[in-house]
Design an enzyme around this catalytic site. Structure first.
Site, PDB file in Angstrom:
ATOM      1  N   THR A 157       1.440  -1.143   0.252  1.00 52.24           N
ATOM      2  CA  THR A 157       0.152   0.351   0.013  1.00 52.24           C
ATOM      3  C   THR A 157       0.825   1.382   0.081  1.00 52.24           C
ATOM      4  O   THR A 157       0.768   2.290  -0.094  1.00 52.24           O
ATOM      5  CB  THR A 157      -0.713   0.002   1.146  1.00 52.24           C
ATOM      6  OG1 THR A 157       0.337  -0.145   2.526  1.00 52.24           O
ATOM      7  CG2 THR A 157      -1.746  -1.032   1.134  1.00 52.24           C
ATOM      8  N   GLY A 158       2.428   1.187   0.063  1.00 47.23           N
ATOM      9  CA  GLY A 158       2.922   2.326  -0.031  1.00 47.23           C
ATOM     10  C   GLY A 158       3.504   2.587  -0.755  1.00 47.23           C
ATOM     11  O   GLY A 158       2.756   1.967  -2.123  1.00 47.23           O
ATOM     12  N   VAL A 211       6.732   3.323  -2.198  1.00 46.68           N
ATOM     13  CA  VAL A 211       7.370   1.887  -3.355  1.00 46.68           C
ATOM     14  C   VAL A 211       6.719   0.793  -3.755  1.00 46.68           C
ATOM     15  O   VAL A 211       6.732   0.510  -4.925  1.00 46.68           O
ATOM     16  CB  VAL A 211       8.493   1.927  -2.682  1.00 46.68           C
ATOM     17  CG1 VAL A 211       9.329   0.783  -3.122  1.00 46.68           C
ATOM     18  CG2 VAL A 211       9.321   3.159  -1.916  1.00 46.68           C
ATOM     19  N   SER A 266      -4.105  -2.955   6.679  1.00 54.09           N
ATOM     20  CA  SER A 266      -4.437  -2.546   4.845  1.00 54.09           C
ATOM     21  C   SER A 266      -5.052  -4.270   4.604  1.00 54.09           C
ATOM     22  O   SER A 266      -5.061  -4.285   2.959  1.00 54.09           O
ATOM     23  CB  SER A 266      -3.503  -2.426   4.516  1.00 54.09           C
ATOM     24  OG  SER A 266      -3.356  -1.250   5.278  1.00 54.09           O
ATOM     25  N   CYS A 282      18.183   5.397  -2.197  1.00 58.67           N
ATOM     26  CA  CYS A 282      17.904   6.424  -2.907  1.00 58.67           C
ATOM     27  C   CYS A 282      19.056   7.468  -3.999  1.00 58.67           C
ATOM     28  O   CYS A 282      19.259   7.417  -5.318  1.00 58.67           O
ATOM     29  CB  CYS A 282      16.595   7.168  -3.131  1.00 58.67           C
ATOM     30  SG  CYS A 282      15.945   7.361  -1.985  1.00 58.67           S
ATOM     31  N   SER A 289       8.566  12.498  -1.688  1.00 61.35           N
ATOM     32  CA  SER A 289       8.324  11.703  -1.261  1.00 61.35           C
ATOM     33  C   SER A 289       9.348  10.115  -1.140  1.00 61.35           C
ATOM     34  O   SER A 289       9.266   9.185  -0.385  1.00 61.35           O
ATOM     35  CB  SER A 289       7.998  10.736  -2.970  1.00 61.35           C
ATOM     36  OG  SER A 289       9.076  10.826  -3.609  1.00 61.35           O
ATOM     37  N   GLY A 290      10.630  10.736  -0.880  1.00 63.67           N
ATOM     38  CA  GLY A 290      11.096   9.716   0.081  1.00 63.67           C
ATOM     39  C   GLY A 290      11.118   9.057   1.430  1.00 63.67           C
ATOM     40  O   GLY A 290      11.674   8.454   2.002  1.00 63.67           O
ATOM     41  N   LYS A 323      24.733   7.101   4.762  1.00 57.94           N
ATOM     42  CA  LYS A 323      24.712   5.860   4.173  1.00 57.94           C
ATOM     43  C   LYS A 323      24.962   6.125   2.599  1.00 57.94           C
ATOM     44  O   LYS A 323      25.286   4.961   1.909  1.00 57.94           O
ATOM     45  CB  LYS A 323      22.680   5.851   3.744  1.00 57.94           C
ATOM     46  CG  LYS A 323      22.192   4.984   5.361  1.00 57.94           C
ATOM     47  CD  LYS A 323      20.451   5.402   5.188  1.00 57.94           C
ATOM     48  CE  LYS A 323      20.360   5.280   6.112  1.00 57.94           C
ATOM     49  NZ  LYS A 323      18.336   5.555   5.509  1.00 57.94           N
ATOM     50  N   ARG A 359      16.211  17.925   2.177  1.00 55.03           N
ATOM     51  CA  ARG A 359      15.096  18.113   1.714  1.00 55.03           C
ATOM     52  C   ARG A 359      14.023  18.729   1.128  1.00 55.03           C
ATOM     53  O   ARG A 359      14.362  19.844   1.609  1.00 55.03           O
ATOM     54  CB  ARG A 359      13.837  17.453   3.209  1.00 55.03           C
ATOM     55  CG  ARG A 359      12.541  17.114   2.763  1.00 55.03           C
ATOM     56  CD  ARG A 359      12.095  15.573   2.203  1.00 55.03           C
ATOM     57  NE  ARG A 359      12.708  14.507   3.096  1.00 55.03           N
ATOM     58  CZ  ARG A 359      13.210  13.015   3.140  1.00 55.03           C
ATOM     59  NH1 ARG A 359      13.101  12.567   1.554  1.00 55.03           N
ATOM     60  NH2 ARG A 359      13.867  12.525   3.773  1.00 55.03           N
ATOM     61  N   HIS A 410      14.736  12.784  -7.214  1.00 50.33           N
ATOM     62  CA  HIS A 410      15.595  13.540  -6.455  1.00 50.33           C
ATOM     63  C   HIS A 410      16.622  14.465  -7.053  1.00 50.33           C
ATOM     64  O   HIS A 410      16.850  12.773  -8.596  1.00 50.33           O
ATOM     65  CB  HIS A 410      16.096  12.760  -5.942  1.00 50.33           C
ATOM     66  CG  HIS A 410      15.548  12.178  -4.783  1.00 50.33           C
ATOM     67  ND1 HIS A 410      14.541  12.305  -4.035  1.00 50.33           N
ATOM     68  CD2 HIS A 410      15.750  10.956  -3.520  1.00 50.33           C
ATOM     69  CE1 HIS A 410      14.117  11.723  -3.184  1.00 50.33           C
ATOM     70  NE2 HIS A 410      14.814  10.554  -2.224  1.00 50.33           N
TER      71      HIS A 410
HETATM   72  N1  LIG Z   1      10.193   6.652  -1.207  1.00 52.06           N
HETATM   73  C1  LIG Z   1      11.821   6.407  -1.268  1.00 52.06           C
HETATM   74  O1  LIG Z   1      11.795   7.127  -2.104  1.00 52.06           O
HETATM   75  C2  LIG Z   1      12.551   5.505  -1.098  1.00 52.06           C
HETATM   76  C3  LIG Z   1      13.855   4.976  -1.989  1.00 52.06           C
HETATM   77  C4  LIG Z   1      14.682   3.327  -1.235  1.00 52.06           C
HETATM   78  C5  LIG Z   1      13.480   3.002  -0.448  1.00 52.06           C
HETATM   79  N2  LIG Z   1      12.730   3.392   0.294  1.00 52.06           N
HETATM   80  C6  LIG Z   1      12.159   2.862   1.509  1.00 52.06           C
HETATM   81  O2  LIG Z   1      11.099   1.418   1.066  1.00 52.06           O
HETATM   82  C7  LIG Z   1      10.841   1.785   2.596  1.00 52.06           C
HETATM   83  C8  LIG Z   1       8.976   1.676   2.704  1.00 52.06           C
HETATM   84  O3  LIG Z   1       9.306   3.173   2.334  1.00 52.06           O
HETATM   85  P1  LIG Z   1       7.619   3.609   1.110  1.00 52.06           P
HETATM   86  O4  LIG Z   1       8.364   5.298   0.992  1.00 52.06           O
HETATM   87  O5  LIG Z   1       6.885   3.507   0.661  1.00 52.06           O
HETATM   88  O6  LIG Z   1       6.669   4.083   2.879  1.00 52.06           O
HETATM   89  P2  LIG Z   1       5.129   4.414   2.745  1.00 52.06           P
HETATM   90  O7  LIG Z   1       4.648   4.807   1.579  1.00 52.06           O
HETATM   91  O8  LIG Z   1       4.537   4.818   4.089  1.00 52.06           O
HETATM   92  O9  LIG Z   1       4.661   2.917   2.740  1.00 52.06           O
HETATM   93  C9  LIG Z   1       5.065   1.960   3.845  1.00 52.06           C
HETATM   94  C10 LIG Z   1       4.701   0.532   3.566  1.00 52.06           C
HETATM   95  O10 LIG Z   1       4.807  -0.559   4.541  1.00 52.06           O
HETATM   96  C11 LIG Z   1       3.923  -0.556   5.038  1.00 52.06           C
HETATM   97  N3  LIG Z   1       3.774  -1.098   7.050  1.00 52.06           N
HETATM   98  C12 LIG Z   1       4.596  -0.735   7.863  1.00 52.06           C
HETATM   99  N4  LIG Z   1       4.052  -0.750   8.772  1.00 52.06           N
HETATM  100  C13 LIG Z   1       4.322  -2.173   8.650  1.00 52.06           C
HETATM  101  C14 LIG Z   1       3.760  -3.380   9.600  1.00 52.06           C
HETATM  102  N5  LIG Z   1       4.570  -3.425  10.614  1.00 52.06           N
HETATM  103  N6  LIG Z   1       3.634  -4.891   8.910  1.00 52.06           N
HETATM  104  C15 LIG Z   1       3.334  -4.796   7.623  1.00 52.06           C
HETATM  105  N7  LIG Z   1       3.307  -4.245   7.216  1.00 52.06           N
HETATM  106  C16 LIG Z   1       3.868  -2.678   7.626  1.00 52.06           C
HETATM  107  C17 LIG Z   1       2.559  -0.089   5.760  1.00 52.06           C
HETATM  108  O11 LIG Z   1       1.780  -0.854   5.347  1.00 52.06           O
HETATM  109  P3  LIG Z   1       0.115   0.066   6.211  1.00 52.06           P
HETATM  110  O12 LIG Z   1      -0.240   0.859   5.028  1.00 52.06           O
HETATM  111  O13 LIG Z   1      -0.238  -1.570   6.020  1.00 52.06           O
HETATM  112  O14 LIG Z   1       0.142   0.451   6.819  1.00 52.06           O
HETATM  113  C18 LIG Z   1       3.393   0.370   3.838  1.00 52.06           C
HETATM  114  O15 LIG Z   1       2.597  -1.004   3.265  1.00 52.06           O
HETATM  115  C19 LIG Z   1      10.913   1.884   3.273  1.00 52.06           C
HETATM  116  O16 LIG Z   1      12.299   1.192   4.370  1.00 52.06           O
HETATM  117  C20 LIG Z   1      12.430   2.856   3.439  1.00 52.06           C
HETATM  118  O17 LIG Z   1      12.939   3.727   3.343  1.00 52.06           O
HETATM  119  C21 LIG Z   1      11.596   4.018   0.541  1.00 52.06           C
END
Ligand SMILES: NC(=O)c1ccc[n+]([C@@H]2O[C@H](COP(=O)([O-])OP(=O)(O)OC[C@H]3O[C@@H](n4cnc5c(N)ncnc54)[C@H](OP(=O)(O)O)[C@@H]3O)[C@@H](O)[C@H]2O)c1
Length: 342
Positions: free
Chosen positions: A11-12, A14, A40, A130, A160-161, A214, A235, A242
């Protein structure tokens, strides 16, 4: 026959991109599972023209899948990735939890594909940060040509990061400013609308942030520990994409025309570099694209072998979801994925 794939964090920001890209690149998927938190369960996400209902992470049987694309944050990954890896499937993890573990390969397929071979020790492969991914995509071909001594980077990282909450905060603050509504920060430490924040992650004792740490740790692990790298992560009020301002010092001479030619030939990199008002790329234009874009390549006359450049990419695609799917493609091409249902 294709693979059984689960996307955790479906649902997130990524996770949704992962589902879209698996379909866009026609990765051989036989079965797709969308997994998120308990709140979810039943939430619908798209996979091509199909709708998939989310299942809960702690109720999902991972022994019935071959590949898990994990994107649910560091603490979830720390707890779950080893358990999932032991259950059978290979975990490709987007968080920072495993990136520096010596038993976990950290992979950008265009940069260090052969490092993937060590993944069976934990059955986990890490996707880099990223900002690191787009940086090493541009550094690798130049390092091969003229050996980079030192890099100075300033990042301009989109909200969005910081996940869905980061995007919501920029959107809400921007709207509220026009109607004199509340703008107090929640996800970010200060107001992000109409502002920039020179702080991402958490401070360390030496004054750098963990986001900055990192970038040099991961660059050293994937490319070359001898490269000196200093970075300031910022940010900015941009939704997706980015940008990085990169200053390079080489051991050998490399002029800007040579650098342009080398980067034009580099896989996954596009050079957009004309000296007119439209001859460079911005995050807005990189959004939705697969490439890492390089613009504004020019000599740095203040050092012996120096260049400056501007590097932009979609942080949700090459910076996260696309790179993870490309790792899955690499495993597939090399016959490294064991099928749970074979
Ligand atoms: N955004 C970027 O540019 C980027 C780039 C590289 C890496 N990342 C990494 O990718 C990961 C996700 O990022 P995002 O931007 O997609 O975050 P996000 O939009 O906040 O989404 C988080 C996702 O994780 C799920 N989640 C959270 N807690 C959970 C739990 N206890 N059990 C199962 N699912 C859980 C959420 O589900 P619910 O909706 O059910 O809460 C949601 O699907 C992070 O580790 C981030 O550091 C992000």
């Amino acid at each position: 026959m294709g693979y059984r794939v689960a996307v955790v964090g479906a649902t997130g920001n990524v996770g949704r991109e992962m589902l879209a890209i698996l379909e866009e690149v026609k990765f051989p998927v036989d079965e797709i599972h969308a997994v998120a938190s308990r709140k979810s369960i039943g939430v619908e996400v798209s996979f091509g023209d199909k709708i998939v209902k989310c299942e809960a992470l702690d109720q999902f049987d991972f022994s019935k899948v071959d590949i898990v694309l994990m994107s649910a944050g560091g603490s979830v990954s720390k707890e779950w990735s080893p358990k999932i890896g032991k259950a059978g499937p290979v975990v490709i993890d987007n968080s920072s939890a495993w990136r520096m573990d010596p038993d976990v390969p950290l992979i950008v397929p265009e940069v260090n594909p052969d490092a993937v071979l060590g993944f069976r020790k934990k059955n986990i492969i890490a996707n880099p940060n990223c900002s690191t991914i787009q940086l090493v995509m541009a550094l690798k071909p130049l390092h091969d040509a003229a050996k980079i001594k030192r890099v100075v980077v300033s990042t301009y990282q989109s909200v969005s990061g910081a996940g869905k909450q980061g995007m919501d905060e920029l959107w809400d603050q921007t709207k509220n400013i026009f109607v004199l509504g509340p703008t107090e920060p929640k996800k970010f430490p200060k107001q992000i609308a109409f502002n920039v924040i020179p702080f991402i992650g958490a401070f360390r004792d030496d004054g750098y942030t963990d986001e900055e740490t990192k970038m040099w740790n991961e660059t050293h692990k994937m490319l070359d520990p001898a490269i000196k790298l200093t970075v300031t992560c910022v940010r900015v009020p941009v939704m997706v994409g980015h940008a990085e301002c990169v200053n390079l010092e080489f051991e050998k001479p490399l002029d800007e025309d040579e650098a342009r030619e080398i980067l034009r030939e580099a896989p996954g990199v596009q050079v957009i570099d004309r000296r007119d008002e439209t001859g460079y790329i911005t995050p807005k234009e990189a959004q939705g694209e697969f490439s890492v874009f390089v613009s504004r390549i020019r000599k740095d006359p203040t050092i012996e072998h120096g260049l400056n450049m501007w590097v932009v990419s979609d942080n949700l695609r090459k910076g996260a979801a696309l790179n993870a799917v490309q790792i899955a493609q690499l495993l597939h091409e090399r016959g490294l994925i064991e099928k749970a249902h074979a």
